[in-house]
Design an enzyme around this catalytic site. Structure first.
Site, PDB file in Angstrom:
ATOM      1  N   ASP A  13      11.694 -21.179 -28.183  1.00 42.55           N
ATOM      2  CA  ASP A  13      12.166 -22.034 -29.272  1.00 42.55           C
ATOM      3  C   ASP A  13      13.466 -22.747 -28.945  1.00 42.55           C
ATOM      4  O   ASP A  13      14.284 -23.006 -29.822  1.00 42.55           O
ATOM      5  CB  ASP A  13      12.323 -21.218 -30.567  1.00 42.55           C
ATOM      6  N   LYS A  16      12.120 -27.370 -26.347  1.00 45.19           N
ATOM      7  CA  LYS A  16      11.539 -28.011 -25.161  1.00 45.19           C
ATOM      8  C   LYS A  16      10.879 -29.336 -25.521  1.00 45.19           C
ATOM      9  O   LYS A  16      10.884 -30.276 -24.742  1.00 45.19           O
ATOM     10  CB  LYS A  16      10.515 -27.063 -24.513  1.00 45.19           C
ATOM     11  N   GLY A  40       4.715 -22.531 -30.828  1.00 48.86           N
ATOM     12  CA  GLY A  40       4.734 -23.426 -31.972  1.00 48.86           C
ATOM     13  C   GLY A  40       5.830 -24.436 -31.778  1.00 48.86           C
ATOM     14  O   GLY A  40       6.946 -24.086 -31.435  1.00 48.86           O
ATOM     15  N   HIS A  41       5.497 -25.684 -31.914  1.00 49.56           N
ATOM     16  CA  HIS A  41       6.549 -26.696 -31.872  1.00 49.56           C
ATOM     17  C   HIS A  41       6.244 -27.767 -32.903  1.00 49.56           C
ATOM     18  O   HIS A  41       5.114 -28.151 -33.124  1.00 49.56           O
ATOM     19  CB  HIS A  41       6.719 -27.307 -30.476  1.00 49.56           C
ATOM     20  N   GLN A 224       6.757 -20.464 -24.716  1.00 49.37           N
ATOM     21  CA  GLN A 224       7.568 -19.255 -24.635  1.00 49.37           C
ATOM     22  C   GLN A 224       8.732 -19.510 -23.664  1.00 49.37           C
ATOM     23  O   GLN A 224       9.168 -20.633 -23.563  1.00 49.37           O
ATOM     24  CB  GLN A 224       6.743 -18.015 -24.214  1.00 49.37           C
ATOM     25  N   ARG A 303       8.523 -16.004 -39.310  1.00 50.13           N
ATOM     26  CA  ARG A 303       9.479 -14.896 -39.291  1.00 50.13           C
ATOM     27  C   ARG A 303      10.901 -15.404 -39.067  1.00 50.13           C
ATOM     28  O   ARG A 303      11.113 -16.404 -38.386  1.00 50.13           O
ATOM     29  CB  ARG A 303       9.140 -13.928 -38.145  1.00 50.13           C
ATOM     30  N   ASP A 333      25.180 -28.742 -32.454  1.00 50.96           N
ATOM     31  CA  ASP A 333      25.690 -29.060 -33.797  1.00 50.96           C
ATOM     32  C   ASP A 333      25.604 -27.875 -34.766  1.00 50.96           C
ATOM     33  O   ASP A 333      26.304 -27.843 -35.769  1.00 50.96           O
ATOM     34  CB  ASP A 333      24.971 -30.285 -34.372  1.00 50.96           C
TER      35      ASP A 333
HETATM   36  P1  IMP Z   1       2.549 -12.548 -28.235  1.00 52.37           P
HETATM   37  O1  IMP Z   1       2.796 -13.656 -27.274  1.00 52.37           O
HETATM   38  O2  IMP Z   1       1.953 -13.001 -29.536  1.00 52.37           O
HETATM   39  O3  IMP Z   1       1.790 -11.412 -27.622  1.00 52.37           O
HETATM   40  O4  IMP Z   1       3.987 -11.943 -28.641  1.00 52.37           O
HETATM   41  C1  IMP Z   1       4.791 -11.231 -27.707  1.00 52.37           C
HETATM   42  C2  IMP Z   1       6.260 -11.516 -27.946  1.00 52.37           C
HETATM   43  O5  IMP Z   1       6.557 -12.860 -27.599  1.00 52.37           O
HETATM   44  C3  IMP Z   1       6.704 -11.349 -29.400  1.00 52.37           C
HETATM   45  O6  IMP Z   1       8.034 -10.862 -29.391  1.00 52.37           O
HETATM   46  C4  IMP Z   1       6.683 -12.775 -29.934  1.00 52.37           C
HETATM   47  O7  IMP Z   1       7.562 -12.937 -31.008  1.00 52.37           O
HETATM   48  C5  IMP Z   1       7.150 -13.533 -28.709  1.00 52.37           C
HETATM   49  N1  IMP Z   1       6.672 -14.936 -28.678  1.00 52.37           N
HETATM   50  C6  IMP Z   1       5.433 -15.360 -28.340  1.00 52.37           C
HETATM   51  N2  IMP Z   1       5.354 -16.705 -28.401  1.00 52.37           N
HETATM   52  C7  IMP Z   1       6.570 -17.134 -28.770  1.00 52.37           C
HETATM   53  C8  IMP Z   1       7.127 -18.442 -28.967  1.00 52.37           C
HETATM   54  O8  IMP Z   1       6.483 -19.481 -28.807  1.00 52.37           O
HETATM   55  N3  IMP Z   1       8.437 -18.496 -29.333  1.00 52.37           N
HETATM   56  C9  IMP Z   1       9.179 -17.359 -29.490  1.00 52.37           C
HETATM   57  N4  IMP Z   1       8.710 -16.127 -29.307  1.00 52.37           N
HETATM   58  C10 IMP Z   1       7.414 -16.010 -28.950  1.00 52.37           C
HETATM   59 MG    MG Z   2       8.465 -22.446 -30.832  1.00 52.46          MG
END
Ligand code: IMP
Ligand code: MG
Length: 408
Positions: A13, A16, A40-41, A224, A303, A333
Site C-alpha cells: 500500500d 505504487k 487492492g489499489h 504487496q 481493515r 503530506d
Molecule cells: P494473503 O496474501 O491474503 O495470504 O495475506 C497474507 C498477509 O499479507 C496478510 O498480512 C495480509 O494483510 C497481507 N497482504 C496481502 N496483500 C496485501 C496488500 O495488497 N497490501 C497490504 N497487505 C497485504
Molecule cells: Mg493496496
C-alpha cells in the site's frame, strides 16, 4: 527503455499505482507477476471516477498499454471478470488484456480453506485477506494446482478438480467440519468463466520477449511488497508469493538481464495490514494521526492499517534486496502538522546497535527502533511539485532519508 520493475519497499500500500500513472504513456506493457486479488489499489478512470482494482494492474488505465496477468499470479476468474466488466462499463478498453495460460486459478476450496485455517489458527493467525491466496499457491507448489489453460479443456479441468477435491473435501469436512465442495457445480461455474476468458488467454512470455526485442517498455508491477515476500519477508506473516524484483523475472518469464530499472515505492512513514512484527509501530495519538490523515484502511478488506514511523533498516533491506535504482517516497503530506517527526535509523537488539535486518525473526520482534527526531512543519504541501516548494523541515526530513547508507 526495456523492462522496469516497480515494487513496494515496505508492507504494501505504498502507492505504487501513482508511480505507474507517472510513467504513463511511456509504458507499452504493464504486467502483474505475483499475488492475486489480495491486492487492492484505487484508480481514477479517464472520466474521473474512482474505482478499486484487485487483480488488474493499476497500469490497466495507462492508455494503449497491453495489460498482462503473468504466470506468477493466482487468478480468481470471478473477480477478474467483474473487473473486466467494471472497467468496460467505465469506457476502458479491456481488449488489451492478456492472461498467461500458466497462471494458477483460485478455486472455491482455496477460499474456503483460507478462511477456516485462519479461524483455526486463532491468535496465531496471519491476518490474510481471506481470498484463497495461500491455499492456491500451496497447491501450485504441491503440484496439484489448476491453471488458466485448464479452463480450455473441460476433460482436464474435471480430472484435476476431482483429484484436488478428493483430498480437500476430506480436509474441509473431517478436519474443519465444513461442507464438501461439489465437483459438478464448480465445473459448471468455471466453464462459464472459461468462455468469457478464452479471448484473453495467451502465451504471454513470447509476447513479452518480442516486445522487449522491439525496444518496447515493459512495466512489471509488483503487488504487496518486499516485507510480505515469502522468502525475504517476515515469515510466516507474509503473502504466499515473491513480490520482490527477483519474483518479477519468475512471475512474468522475463530474464534478469532485461531489467534496467527497479523503482521502489515507500511511504514517508510505514503501514502494515495483518499480523506480524513491525518495530516502528505506534499505538498513540501519532499513530491515530497517520491513520486518519493518511486514510489508512485496507482497499481489499477495509481493515485499519497499523501505522508507524519510517524505518531506514527496512528501506535499506529493500533497496539492497531488490537492487533498487530509484526510490519514490509517497504521502509526505500526511506528516504535516506533527510537532516532531521521528525517523528510525537503526535498531537496538539485546543491547546492541544494529543497522541491518537481524538474522532471526525473534530478534526482529525484539528490535527497539533508534530514532532521530526531526522538527515538523505546518505548511500545506499538497500542492508542492518541486523540492524547492517544500518547507525547510520537510526538505530536511527527506534529505535525511536520502542520506541513510545504501539507499539509492
Ligand atoms: P494473503 O496474501 O491474503 O495470504 O495475506 C497474507 C498477509 O499479507 C496478510 O498480512 C495480509 O494483510 C497481507 N497482504 C496481502 N496483500 C496485501 C496488500 O495488497 N497490501 C497490504 N497487505 C497485504
Ligand atoms: Mg493496496
Amino acid at each position: 527503455m526495456p523492462a522496469i520493475v516497480l515494487i513496494g519497499a515496505q508492507w504494501g500500500d505504498e502507492g505504487k499505482g501513482k508511480v505507474t500513472d507517472q510513467l504513463g504513456e511511456r509504458v507499452d506493457y504493464v504486467v502483474r507477476y505475483s499475488g492475486g486479488n489480495n491486492a487492492g489499489h484505487t484508480v481514477i478512470t479517464p472520466d474521473g471516477q474512482k474505482y478499486a482494482l484487485h487483480l488488474m494492474p493499476s497500469g490497466a488505465l495507462s492508455p494503449n498499454a497491453v495489460i498482462v496477468i503473468g504466470n506468477g499470479v493466482v487468478v480468481d476468474p470471478k473477480v477478474l471478470l467483474s473487473e473486466i466488466d467494471g472497467l468496460a462499463e467505465r469506457g476502458v478498453d479491456v481488449s488489451r488484456l492478456r492472461i498467461s495460460g500458466d497462471a494458477h486459478l483460485i478455486m472455491p476450496h482455496h477460499r474456503a480453506l483460507d478462511r477456516v485455517v485462519e479461524r483455526y489458527l486463532g491468535s496465531s493467525r496471519i491476518g490474510t485477506t481471506g481470498r484463497g491466496i495461500g491455499p492456491a499457491y500451496g497447491d501450485k507448489v504441491a503440484r496439484m494446482g489448476i491453471r488458466v489453460q485448464d479452463l480450455l479443456d473441460p476433460g482436464i479441468l474435471r480430472k484435476k478438480l476431482e483429484l484436488a477435491l478428493r483430498e480437500k473435501n476430506q480436509v474441509l469436512f473431517k478436519v474443519y467440519n465444513r461442507k464438501a465442495i461439489d465437483v459438478d457445480a464448480t465445473i459448471e461455474e468455471y466453464l462459464e468463466y472459461a468462455e468469457r476468458l478464452r479471448p484473453y488467454i495467451a502465451e504471454t512470455r513470447v509476447m513479452l520477449w518480442d516486445a522487449l526485442d522491439r525496444g518496447d517498455t515493459v512495466l512489471l508491477e509488483g503487488a504487496q511488497a518486499t516485507m510480505l515476500d515469502m522468502d525475504h519477508g517476515t515469515y510466516p506473516f507474509v503473502t504466499s508469493s515473491n513480490p520482490t524484483a527477483g519474483g518479477a523475472c519468475v512471475g512474468a518469464g522475463i530474464p534478469p538481464t532485461a531489467i534496467t530499472k527497479v523503482i521502489a515505492v515507500s511511504k514517508a512513514y510505514t503501514t502494515r495490514v495483518g499480523s506480524g512484527p513491525f518495530p516502528t509501530e505506534l499505538f498513540d495519538d501519532n499513530g491515530q494521526h497517520l491513520r486518519k490523515v493518511g486514510h489508512e484502511y485496507g482497499t481489499t478488506t477495509g481493515r485499519e492499517r497499523r501505522c508507524g514511523w519510517f524505518d531506514a533498516v527496512v528501506a535499506r533491506y529493500s533497496c539492497r534486496l531488490n537492487g533498487v535504482t530509484d526510490l519514490v517516497i509517497t504521502k509526505l503530506d500526511v506528516l504535516t502538522g506533527l510537532p516532531t517527526v521521528p525517523l528510525c535509523v537503526g535498531y537496538e537488539i539485546n543491547g546492541k546497535r544494529v543497522d541491518d535486518m537481524p538474522m532471526t525473526q525473534t530478534d526482529f520482534h525484539h528490535a527497539t527502533p533508534i530514532y532521530e527526531e526531526h522538527d515538523g512543519w505546518w505548511e500545506d504541501i499538497t500542492k508542492a511539485r518541486t523540492e524547492a516548494e517544500l518547507p525547510d523541515n520537510a526538505r530536511r526530513y527527506i534529505a535525511r532519508i536520502e542520506e541513510q547508507p545504501r539507499l539509492p
